[in-house]
Design a protein around this motif. Structure first.
Motif, short mmCIF file in Angstrom:
data_model
loop_
_atom_site.label_atom_id
_atom_site.label_comp_id
_atom_site.label_asym_id
_atom_site.label_seq_id
_atom_site.Cartn_x
_atom_site.Cartn_y
_atom_site.Cartn_z
N TYR A 268 4.99 -10.22 -17.15
CA TYR A 268 4.68 -11.64 -16.39
C TYR A 268 5.55 -11.57 -15.28
O TYR A 268 5.04 -11.94 -13.82
N ILE A 269 6.72 -11.24 -15.22
CA ILE A 269 8.03 -11.01 -14.25
C ILE A 269 7.41 -10.14 -12.99
O ILE A 269 7.42 -10.50 -11.71
N GLN A 270 6.92 -9.07 -13.51
CA GLN A 270 6.23 -8.05 -12.57
C GLN A 270 5.31 -8.51 -11.61
O GLN A 270 4.87 -8.55 -10.44
N THR A 271 4.29 -9.20 -12.37
CA THR A 271 3.06 -9.73 -11.86
C THR A 271 3.25 -10.90 -11.02
O THR A 271 2.97 -11.01 -9.80
N VAL A 272 4.43 -11.65 -11.32
CA VAL A 272 4.82 -12.82 -10.49
C VAL A 272 5.28 -12.16 -8.99
O VAL A 272 4.91 -12.77 -7.99
N ARG A 273 6.15 -11.31 -9.28
CA ARG A 273 6.78 -10.66 -8.01
C ARG A 273 5.72 -10.01 -7.15
O ARG A 273 5.78 -9.91 -6.07
N ILE A 274 4.55 -9.23 -7.74
CA ILE A 274 3.71 -8.51 -6.95
C ILE A 274 2.77 -9.73 -6.21
O ILE A 274 2.39 -9.39 -5.17
N GLU A 275 2.58 -10.74 -6.96
CA GLU A 275 1.51 -11.84 -6.40
C GLU A 275 2.54 -12.44 -5.28
O GLU A 275 1.84 -12.80 -4.08
N ASP A 285 4.88 -11.14 8.79
CA ASP A 285 4.99 -9.57 9.70
C ASP A 285 6.28 -8.87 9.12
O ASP A 285 6.79 -7.84 9.76
N ARG A 286 6.84 -9.32 8.18
CA ARG A 286 8.22 -8.73 7.72
C ARG A 286 7.61 -7.45 7.12
O ARG A 286 6.60 -7.09 6.61
N THR A 287 8.71 -6.49 7.40
CA THR A 287 8.41 -5.02 6.93
C THR A 287 8.19 -5.01 5.18
O THR A 287 8.70 -5.92 4.60
N VAL A 288 7.63 -3.87 4.98
CA VAL A 288 7.37 -3.70 3.49
C VAL A 288 8.93 -3.76 2.66
O VAL A 288 8.84 -4.24 1.69
N ASP A 289 9.80 -3.10 3.32
CA ASP A 289 11.03 -2.92 2.43
C ASP A 289 11.73 -4.59 2.70
O ASP A 289 12.29 -4.78 1.52
N VAL A 290 11.68 -5.13 3.54
CA VAL A 290 12.22 -6.75 3.47
C VAL A 290 11.24 -7.54 2.44
O VAL A 290 11.92 -8.09 1.55
N VAL A 291 10.01 -7.39 2.30
CA VAL A 291 9.27 -7.99 1.22
C VAL A 291 9.53 -7.48 0.08
O VAL A 291 9.89 -8.25 -1.11
N ARG A 304 6.54 0.31 -4.64
CA ARG A 304 5.14 0.91 -4.15
C ARG A 304 4.11 1.42 -5.05
O ARG A 304 2.93 1.06 -5.17
N ARG A 305 4.76 2.06 -6.15
CA ARG A 305 3.93 2.55 -7.14
C ARG A 305 3.40 1.29 -8.09
O ARG A 305 2.24 1.21 -8.48
N LEU A 306 4.20 0.27 -8.39
CA LEU A 306 3.71 -0.89 -9.05
C LEU A 306 2.80 -1.67 -8.46
O LEU A 306 1.91 -2.15 -8.90
N PHE A 307 3.06 -1.80 -6.85
CA PHE A 307 2.17 -2.54 -6.31
C PHE A 307 0.64 -1.71 -6.10
O PHE A 307 -0.35 -2.61 -6.32
N ARG A 308 0.63 -0.77 -6.22
CA ARG A 308 -0.45 0.13 -5.98
C ARG A 308 -1.32 -0.04 -7.51
O ARG A 308 -2.46 -0.16 -7.41
N SER A 309 -0.38 0.34 -8.56
CA SER A 309 -0.88 0.00 -9.88
C SER A 309 -1.83 -1.44 -10.25
O SER A 309 -2.51 -1.56 -10.89
N LEU A 313 -4.12 -0.59 -3.81
CA LEU A 313 -3.53 -0.36 -2.64
C LEU A 313 -2.12 -0.02 -2.50
O LEU A 313 -1.54 -0.61 -2.97
N THR A 314 -1.53 0.70 -1.54
CA THR A 314 -0.34 0.62 -1.15
C THR A 314 0.06 -0.59 -0.39
O THR A 314 -0.88 -1.27 0.17
#
Length: 326
Positions: A268-275, A285-291, A304-309, A313-314
């Motif tokens: 659940y925590i992972q899903t909230v974070r990815i959302e 326009d924040r960089t991916v690292d800042v996000v 990046r691996r979790l986001f893609r799963s 998409l990356t």
């Protein structure tokens, strides 16, 4: 030329009928005309309704039919468009179409269903034991109604034998290009995609689906924890500390989370974070690292691996496709 019949019925999505016809009859033609080369048409397309009369689609547009279902003696490809009106009503009314689908399956015609139109294929019984997909928003309803179908709702297109299923409403474009590639060749499919300025080779619905974070349940304590996590997801949250904070053991917390939401607290925590990351990539326009840091992750490769799963998409690909243009 290959024979194609697109079925039509009241309440269907007109673009999933007329658009498919446009794409098929343009393959081998429009690109060649643009390039000044000789052209050749590969598909003969007809529209069929139950009685051969015009059909009013959900948007009020009437489409003429070339023939009735009973007049179809042979076709190479039979296509079922999207159901855009109440699905249960269409399933009840369209018995003749379901009879046609069973006949097509017996004759080994290639059968294609688009989006919610795949409910008609499943209701006719021709998807039992077969792999199929449908619109991601109807995944649960489809799975509950047709447990014998091997549902792969994350996939944009599935093929099992001579039956193809496409996912979301406009994935008829992907499906049609796939048919052009199979029955003609890859080059003509790519030329058609370029002529229509369309991004070919999409293979997943994950990036379009909404993450289901608000599944209704009756565990008030878990709802309270969800509300807290929704505000503190970027913090370093440990499950044992979370359990202690809300007066229960770690085992009890995990058990109640799974019972209420069919997922663990960590998931659940992972899903909230990815959302949250998806929203930041879409709207800033924040960089991916800042996000990544703002949603609670420190390791770039694991994020990046979790986001893609979760999205297919990356982060960079996701931003390119879904960020605000204005």
């Amino acid at each position: 030329m290959l024979k194609v019949v697109i079925t039509a019925f009241p309440g269907a999505m007109s673009s999933a009928i007329a658009g498919v016809a446009d794409l098929l009859v343009s393959s081998g033609v429009i690109w060649n005309v643009i390039q000044g080369d000789p052209h050749e048409r590969y598909f003969s397309v007809r529209i069929a309704s139950e009685d051969g009369k015009p059909v009013r689609c959900v948007n009020g547009i009437e489409l003429s039919a070339h023939m009735s279902f009973a007049e179809i003696d042979h076709t190479d490809i039979l296509i079922v468009p999207t159901i855009a009106s109440p699905i249960s009503e269409v399933l009840t009314k369209e018995q003749a179409l379901q009879d046609l689908l069973r006949r097509a399956a017996e004759k080994d015609w290639t059968i294609c269903g688009n989006c919610t139109g795949n409910f008609l294929l499943a209701n006719a019984g021709i998807l039992n034991g077969r792999r199929a997909t449908t619109h991601w928003g109807y995944r649960d309803a489809f799975a509950e109604r047709y447990p014998e179908v091997l549902l792969a709702a994350d996939q944009l297109i599935t093929r099992d034998g001579d039956i193809y299923c496409a996912g979301g409403g406009l994935s008829w474009f992907d499906l049609t290009l796939h048919l052009i590639e199979r029955f003609v060749n890859h080059e003509v499919a790519m030329q058609t995609a370029k002529a229509f300025v369309f991004d070919y080779r999409r293979d997943s619905q994950l990036s379009y689906s909404l993450m289901r974070l608000s599944k209704p349940h009756k565990d008030d304590r878990i709802s309270e924890i969800q509300a807290w996590l929704d505000d503190h997801y970027a913090s370093k949250v440990k499950v044992d500390e979370l359990a202690s904070q809300f007066g229960m053991s770690k085992r009890t917390l995990i058990r109640r989370f799974n019972g209420a939401l069919a997922m663990s607290p960590n998931t659940y925590i992972q899903t909230v974070r990815i959302e949250a990351a998806r929203k930041l990539l879409e709207e800033t326009d924040r960089t991916v690292d800042v996000v990544m840091n703002e949603v609670g992750y420190e390791d770039g490769s694991s994020f990046r691996r979790l986001f893609r799963s979760k999205t297919g998409l990356t982060p960079t690909e996701y931003r390119r496709r879904f960020s605000r243009r204005l």
